[in-house]
Design a protein around this motif. Structure first.
Motif, PDB file in Angstrom:
ATOM      1  N   GLU A  45       0.811  -1.220   0.000  1.00  0.00           N
ATOM      2  CA  GLU A  45       0.000   0.000   0.000  1.00  0.00           C
ATOM      3  C   GLU A  45       0.848   1.275   0.000  1.00  0.00           C
ATOM      4  O   GLU A  45       0.321   2.379  -0.058  1.00  0.00           O
ATOM      5  N   GLY A  46       2.159   1.118   0.109  1.00  0.00           N
ATOM      6  CA  GLY A  46       3.036   2.283   0.114  1.00  0.00           C
ATOM      7  C   GLY A  46       3.455   2.745   1.495  1.00  0.00           C
ATOM      8  O   GLY A  46       4.113   3.782   1.629  1.00  0.00           O
ATOM      9  N   ASP A  47       3.093   1.980   2.533  1.00  0.00           N
ATOM     10  CA  ASP A  47       3.512   2.320   3.890  1.00  0.00           C
ATOM     11  C   ASP A  47       4.891   1.734   4.168  1.00  0.00           C
ATOM     12  O   ASP A  47       5.297   0.732   3.567  1.00  0.00           O
ATOM     13  N   SER A  48       5.614   2.349   5.090  1.00  0.00           N
ATOM     14  CA  SER A  48       6.903   1.807   5.502  1.00  0.00           C
ATOM     15  C   SER A  48       7.047   1.950   7.011  1.00  0.00           C
ATOM     16  O   SER A  48       6.409   2.804   7.629  1.00  0.00           O
ATOM     17  N   VAL A  49       7.890   1.114   7.588  1.00  0.00           N
ATOM     18  CA  VAL A  49       8.136   1.165   9.024  1.00  0.00           C
ATOM     19  C   VAL A  49       9.584   0.814   9.290  1.00  0.00           C
ATOM     20  O   VAL A  49      10.119  -0.148   8.733  1.00  0.00           O
ATOM     21  N   LEU A  50      10.235   1.644  10.099  1.00  0.00           N
ATOM     22  CA  LEU A  50      11.593   1.330  10.555  1.00  0.00           C
ATOM     23  C   LEU A  50      11.430   0.313  11.670  1.00  0.00           C
ATOM     24  O   LEU A  50      11.007   0.653  12.775  1.00  0.00           O
ATOM     25  N   CYS A  51      11.755  -0.943  11.360  1.00  0.00           N
ATOM     26  CA  CYS A  51      11.413  -2.025  12.292  1.00  0.00           C
ATOM     27  C   CYS A  51      12.584  -2.536  13.119  1.00  0.00           C
ATOM     28  O   CYS A  51      12.381  -3.286  14.074  1.00  0.00           O
ATOM     29  N   GLY A  52      13.806  -2.157  12.778  1.00  0.00           N
ATOM     30  CA  GLY A  52      14.940  -2.651  13.547  1.00  0.00           C
ATOM     31  C   GLY A  52      16.165  -1.770  13.388  1.00  0.00           C
ATOM     32  O   GLY A  52      16.322  -1.080  12.373  1.00  0.00           O
ATOM     33  N   GLU A  53      17.015  -1.779  14.402  1.00  0.00           N
ATOM     34  CA  GLU A  53      18.256  -1.016  14.359  1.00  0.00           C
ATOM     35  C   GLU A  53      19.329  -1.768  15.135  1.00  0.00           C
ATOM     36  O   GLU A  53      19.031  -2.579  16.014  1.00  0.00           O
ATOM     37  N   LEU A  54      20.576  -1.485  14.791  1.00  0.00           N
ATOM     38  CA  LEU A  54      21.711  -2.036  15.518  1.00  0.00           C
ATOM     39  C   LEU A  54      22.741  -0.924  15.624  1.00  0.00           C
ATOM     40  O   LEU A  54      23.275  -0.463  14.622  1.00  0.00           O
ATOM     41  N   TRP A  55      22.978  -0.476  16.840  1.00  0.00           N
ATOM     42  CA  TRP A  55      23.907   0.632  17.089  1.00  0.00           C
ATOM     43  C   TRP A  55      24.552   0.386  18.441  1.00  0.00           C
ATOM     44  O   TRP A  55      23.878   0.357  19.463  1.00  0.00           O
ATOM     45  N   THR A  56      25.872   0.200  18.435  1.00  0.00           N
ATOM     46  CA  THR A  56      26.568  -0.153  19.673  1.00  0.00           C
ATOM     47  C   THR A  56      27.188   1.054  20.370  1.00  0.00           C
ATOM     48  O   THR A  56      28.028   0.900  21.258  1.00  0.00           O
ATOM     49  N   LYS A  57      26.817   2.245  19.961  1.00  0.00           N
ATOM     50  CA  LYS A  57      27.284   3.497  20.555  1.00  0.00           C
ATOM     51  C   LYS A  57      28.809   3.561  20.626  1.00  0.00           C
ATOM     52  O   LYS A  57      29.467   3.596  19.602  1.00  0.00           O
ATOM     53  N   GLU A  58      29.363   3.549  21.803  1.00  0.00           N
ATOM     54  CA  GLU A  58      30.803   3.772  21.934  1.00  0.00           C
ATOM     55  C   GLU A  58      31.631   2.491  21.775  1.00  0.00           C
ATOM     56  O   GLU A  58      32.856   2.541  21.799  1.00  0.00           O
ATOM     57  N   LYS A  59      30.989   1.381  21.610  1.00  0.00           N
ATOM     58  CA  LYS A  59      31.722   0.119  21.483  1.00  0.00           C
ATOM     59  C   LYS A  59      31.914  -0.235  20.018  1.00  0.00           C
ATOM     60  O   LYS A  59      30.955  -0.497  19.291  1.00  0.00           O
ATOM     61  N   TYR A  60      33.166  -0.229  19.558  1.00  0.00           N
ATOM     62  CA  TYR A  60      33.470  -0.546  18.170  1.00  0.00           C
ATOM     63  C   TYR A  60      33.776  -2.032  18.030  1.00  0.00           C
ATOM     64  O   TYR A  60      34.764  -2.519  18.549  1.00  0.00           O
ATOM     65  N   TRP A  61      32.888  -2.738  17.340  1.00  0.00           N
ATOM     66  CA  TRP A  61      33.107  -4.152  17.095  1.00  0.00           C
ATOM     67  C   TRP A  61      33.856  -4.329  15.774  1.00  0.00           C
ATOM     68  O   TRP A  61      34.039  -3.386  15.018  1.00  0.00           O
ATOM     69  N   GLY A  62      34.226  -5.544  15.474  1.00  0.00           N
ATOM     70  CA  GLY A  62      34.773  -5.856  14.162  1.00  0.00           C
ATOM     71  C   GLY A  62      33.645  -6.259  13.229  1.00  0.00           C
ATOM     72  O   GLY A  62      32.534  -6.569  13.670  1.00  0.00           O
ATOM     73  N   CYS A  63      33.900  -6.260  11.934  1.00  0.00           N
ATOM     74  CA  CYS A  63      32.861  -6.625  10.970  1.00  0.00           C
ATOM     75  C   CYS A  63      32.330  -8.030  11.224  1.00  0.00           C
ATOM     76  O   CYS A  63      31.144  -8.297  11.029  1.00  0.00           O
ATOM     77  N   LYS A  64      33.202  -8.906  11.664  1.00  0.00           N
ATOM     78  CA  LYS A  64      32.783 -10.283  11.934  1.00  0.00           C
ATOM     79  C   LYS A  64      31.731 -10.320  13.041  1.00  0.00           C
ATOM     80  O   LYS A  64      30.712 -11.010  12.925  1.00  0.00           O
ATOM     81  N   GLU A  65      31.951  -9.545  14.106  1.00  0.00           N
ATOM     82  CA  GLU A  65      30.997  -9.514  15.215  1.00  0.00           C
ATOM     83  C   GLU A  65      29.666  -8.907  14.790  1.00  0.00           C
ATOM     84  O   GLU A  65      28.590  -9.404  15.148  1.00  0.00           O
ATOM     85  N   TRP A  66      29.742  -7.830  14.001  1.00  0.00           N
ATOM     86  CA  TRP A  66      28.489  -7.217  13.530  1.00  0.00           C
ATOM     87  C   TRP A  66      27.744  -8.173  12.605  1.00  0.00           C
ATOM     88  O   TRP A  66      26.520  -8.309  12.703  1.00  0.00           O
ATOM     89  N   ALA A  67      28.472  -8.835  11.716  1.00  0.00           N
ATOM     90  CA  ALA A  67      27.841  -9.763  10.773  1.00  0.00           C
ATOM     91  C   ALA A  67      27.187 -10.929  11.505  1.00  0.00           C
ATOM     92  O   ALA A  67      26.077 -11.359  11.156  1.00  0.00           O
ATOM     93  N   GLU A  68      27.854 -11.438  12.531  1.00  0.00           N
ATOM     94  CA  GLU A  68      27.288 -12.544  13.299  1.00  0.00           C
ATOM     95  C   GLU A  68      26.032 -12.104  14.049  1.00  0.00           C
ATOM     96  O   GLU A  68      25.061 -12.864  14.152  1.00  0.00           O
ATOM     97  N   THR A  69      26.052 -10.863  14.559  1.00  0.00           N
ATOM     98  CA  THR A  69      24.877 -10.343  15.266  1.00  0.00           C
ATOM     99  C   THR A  69      23.711 -10.171  14.308  1.00  0.00           C
ATOM    100  O   THR A  69      22.560 -10.503  14.628  1.00  0.00           O
ATOM    101  N   ILE A  70      23.993  -9.662  13.115  1.00  0.00           N
ATOM    102  CA  ILE A  70      22.946  -9.479  12.104  1.00  0.00           C
ATOM    103  C   ILE A  70      22.359 -10.833  11.704  1.00  0.00           C
ATOM    104  O   ILE A  70      21.132 -10.975  11.572  1.00  0.00           O
ATOM    105  N   ALA A  71      23.222 -11.815  11.506  1.00  0.00           N
ATOM    106  CA  ALA A  71      22.747 -13.159  11.140  1.00  0.00           C
ATOM    107  C   ALA A  71      21.828 -13.714  12.223  1.00  0.00           C
ATOM    108  O   ALA A  71      20.814 -14.361  11.932  1.00  0.00           O
ATOM    109  N   TRP A  72      22.163 -13.456  13.480  1.00  0.00           N
ATOM    110  CA  TRP A  72      21.338 -13.908  14.604  1.00  0.00           C
ATOM    111  C   TRP A  72      19.987 -13.194  14.622  1.00  0.00           C
ATOM    112  O   TRP A  72      18.930 -13.827  14.756  1.00  0.00           O
TER     113      TRP A  72
END
Length: 296
Positions: free
Chosen positions: A105-132
């Motif tokens: 119908e043309g509606d959208s919703v921001l349904c999820g976010e991932l932001w670790t603020k001051e903690k910098y992870w590696g790409c591997k950790e972010w990718a594993e979290t996203i997969a989960w």
């Protein structure tokens, strides 16, 4: 007003003419032109050539928590919703991620976010979290309770083109590194015109529009919502502002903010044509770009 120092033609006086100086502009046309802009500030900036009109204004003035925030609900049914995902990568600042769902119908919703603020992870950790988070796991965090036991089918992933210029400790750039972890991103457009149009589209979608119930009864309905659990995105949409003071040129109209990475993710999705996609093959794999990190 004169052309600023350092710019081509510096010192040359520029005369600003009001739109009403055009004899073909009738009061009726003026009303129609005004309707194209969601706020008085944008109208003043673009039509009345008032450079200072956006001074201190919110980047997304039509976002109102009571109007656009909503309780989470299931958007995993691919027959009803299409989910896009985006990444805003950095070399020192934590990477930001957002999930946006669109219906037919043309509606959208921001349904999820991932932001670790001051903690910098590696790409591997972010990718594993996203997969989960996108898996059918039943132990996802409370902010993702709506998706517990549900697998998210992502139609496309978008990344800021900065990802192709920044060196990753795990690969030549962030596009290649995330691809090595199973996340294939396509580049977002970096054209300021396209990004500006995307932001305008997002802000306009926050504005209630006339919609109709099945029985034909009209009601006001904003086209875009944000899950209440997306706290960082809600904070950004309320607090990102243009700098205060007069500006000499559009390039100085940068938003005054320390953090706007999650909201930028949605901008990248909208700039790349985020929309509902009819899934002919419900079992097809997500889009994998042939050449990552290339944009125009």
């Amino acid at each position: 007003r004169r052309i600023p120092k350092g710019e081509q033609g510096e010192g040359v006086a520029v005369l600003r003419l009001d739109i009403t100086a055009d004899t073909t502009i009738t009061p009726e046309k003026l009303v129609e032109i005004r309707k194209r802009y969601t706020t008085d500030a944008l109208y003043a900036r673009e039509i009345l050539i008032e450079y200072e009109a956006l001074s201190g204004e919110r980047f997304y003035p039509n976002y109102l928590p009571g109007q656009n925030d909503c309780d989470p609900f299931d958007v995993t049914d691919t027959k009803e919703w299409t989910i896009w995902q985006a990444c805003d990568p950095h070399q020192r600042t934590p990477h930001a991620f957002a999930w946006e769902a669109f219906n037919r119908e043309g509606d959208s919703v921001l349904c999820g976010e991932l932001w670790t603020k001051e903690k910098y992870w590696g790409c591997k950790e972010w990718a594993e979290t996203i997969a989960w988070l996108e898996s059918d796991s039943t132990d996802k965090p409370d902010a993702w309770a709506w998706a517990r036991g549900k697998r998210l089918d992502i139609v496309r992933r978008i990344m800021d083109t900065h990802g192709s210029a920044a060196n990753s400790e795990e690969g030549p750039d962030f596009f290649a590194t995330y691809a090595s972890h199973g996340l294939h991103y396509a580049p977002a457009s970096k054209s300021q015109q396209i990004l500006s149009a995307a932001r305008d589209k997002i802000d306009a979608a926050f504005t209630p529009q006339i919609a109709y119930h099945p029985d034909g009864t009209p009601f006001l309905h904003p086209r875009r919502h944000i899950f209440r659990t997306c706290k960082q995105a809600r904070f950004e949409y309320m607090n990102v502002r243009y700098p205060e003071g007069d500006t000499e040129k559009p390039s100085q109209e940068k938003p005054k903010t320390y953090v706007k990475h999650v909201s930028d993710c949605s901008t990248y999705i909208y700039s790349t044509g985020g929309r509902f996609v009819e899934r002919v093959n419900q079992n097809r794999q997500e889009f994998e770009p042939l050449y990552t990190g290339i944009s125009y």
